[in-house]
Design a protein around this motif. Sequence first.
Motif, short mmCIF file in Angstrom:
data_model
loop_
_atom_site.label_atom_id
_atom_site.label_comp_id
_atom_site.label_asym_id
_atom_site.label_seq_id
_atom_site.Cartn_x
_atom_site.Cartn_y
_atom_site.Cartn_z
N THR A 90 5.57 23.51 -8.60
CA THR A 90 3.94 22.52 -8.99
C THR A 90 4.18 20.79 -9.69
N MET A 91 5.47 20.61 -9.38
CA MET A 91 5.92 19.22 -9.54
C MET A 91 5.50 18.13 -8.15
N PRO A 92 4.85 18.78 -7.07
CA PRO A 92 3.67 17.72 -6.00
C PRO A 92 2.51 17.86 -6.48
N PHE A 93 1.56 18.80 -7.60
CA PHE A 93 0.78 18.62 -7.83
C PHE A 93 1.09 18.25 -9.11
N GLU A 94 1.66 17.66 -9.47
CA GLU A 94 1.60 17.33 -11.43
C GLU A 94 2.06 15.45 -10.22
N THR A 95 2.67 15.25 -9.32
CA THR A 95 2.49 14.07 -9.27
C THR A 95 1.34 13.50 -7.94
N ALA A 96 0.47 14.66 -7.74
CA ALA A 96 -0.20 14.27 -6.85
C ALA A 96 -1.77 13.38 -7.89
N LYS A 97 -1.70 14.53 -8.99
CA LYS A 97 -2.84 14.66 -9.73
C LYS A 97 -2.68 12.84 -10.78
N ASN A 98 -1.10 12.80 -11.14
CA ASN A 98 -0.92 11.50 -11.63
C ASN A 98 -2.03 10.30 -11.23
N ARG A 99 -0.86 10.06 -9.74
CA ARG A 99 -1.31 9.12 -8.67
C ARG A 99 -2.92 9.32 -8.35
N MET A 100 -3.55 10.05 -8.47
CA MET A 100 -4.93 10.28 -8.34
C MET A 100 -6.00 9.85 -9.63
N SER A 101 -5.02 10.66 -10.79
CA SER A 101 -5.20 9.58 -12.30
C SER A 101 -5.33 8.10 -12.32
N PHE A 102 -4.08 7.70 -12.12
CA PHE A 102 -4.08 7.06 -12.81
C PHE A 102 -4.41 4.88 -11.29
N GLN A 103 -4.76 5.29 -10.21
CA GLN A 103 -5.18 4.42 -9.19
C GLN A 103 -6.35 4.12 -9.49
N LYS A 104 -6.24 2.79 -8.74
CA LYS A 104 -7.57 2.06 -8.97
C LYS A 104 -8.17 1.02 -7.53
N LYS A 105 -8.50 1.13 -7.12
CA LYS A 105 -9.56 0.49 -6.10
C LYS A 105 -8.98 -0.24 -5.16
N ASP A 106 -8.80 -0.45 -3.93
CA ASP A 106 -7.84 -1.66 -3.22
C ASP A 106 -8.71 -2.71 -3.18
N PRO A 107 -8.48 -3.71 -3.91
CA PRO A 107 -9.69 -4.92 -4.19
C PRO A 107 -10.02 -5.97 -3.07
N LYS A 108 -9.82 -5.45 -2.18
CA LYS A 108 -9.89 -5.89 -0.78
C LYS A 108 -10.83 -4.92 -0.19
N THR A 109 -11.23 -3.58 -0.31
CA THR A 109 -11.47 -2.74 0.83
C THR A 109 -12.85 -1.80 -0.28
N GLY A 110 -12.08 -1.60 -1.92
CA GLY A 110 -12.83 -1.59 -2.94
C GLY A 110 -12.59 0.43 -2.23
N GLU A 111 -11.86 0.79 -2.01
CA GLU A 111 -11.63 2.26 -1.27
C GLU A 111 -10.32 2.24 -1.79
N LEU A 112 -10.40 3.69 -3.02
CA LEU A 112 -8.89 4.21 -3.32
C LEU A 112 -8.06 5.19 -2.21
#
Length: 167
Positions: A90-112
């Motif tokens: 499950t660790m890869p899914f935990e890593t993905a969950k954390n990255r997805m949860s705490f990400q911010k939109k790119d200031p240039k593109t506005g995309e995640l």
Amino acid sequence: MSNDKALPAAERRNYSSVLNAAYRIATEEGITTFWRGSTPFVMRAMLVGATQVGTYDQFKVMYRGYGVPDGISNVFCASMSAGLLYSLITMPFETAKNRMSFQKKDPKTGELMYRATGQTIRTIASKEGVLALWSGFLPYYGRCGGHTVSMFIFVEELRRIYKSLWS
């Protein structure tokens, strides 16, 4: 709110309360932000149940065959093994969950950067190496193994009580 203080001062959101945080997230980032990271969380939860519960009794039998007697020592060994297996899976899914949860939109593109679980896992593996998916594994296993041991000690006690009442 608890993660806000860990951010650099320029990136902090400075929420004044839980209600302020909820309102600002909904208005500034969109209502779907509340569910960002929920898909890998659900996937991880399903894998936890399947690996943790699905392997515990097999590990008990295996350790019994190695001479570990029934009781707390067998429960401990089987639980730590089930916890290890579930942590590895499950660790890869935990890593993905954390990255997805705490990400911010790119200031240039506005995309995640991360949009889906599989895409997140592939991106991390390709940009940082496959082992990056298991970064922080020892504390994660400590948490998972400890939780699994305490849970199965409780389950075994419930089994014992059930058998004594209805046998």
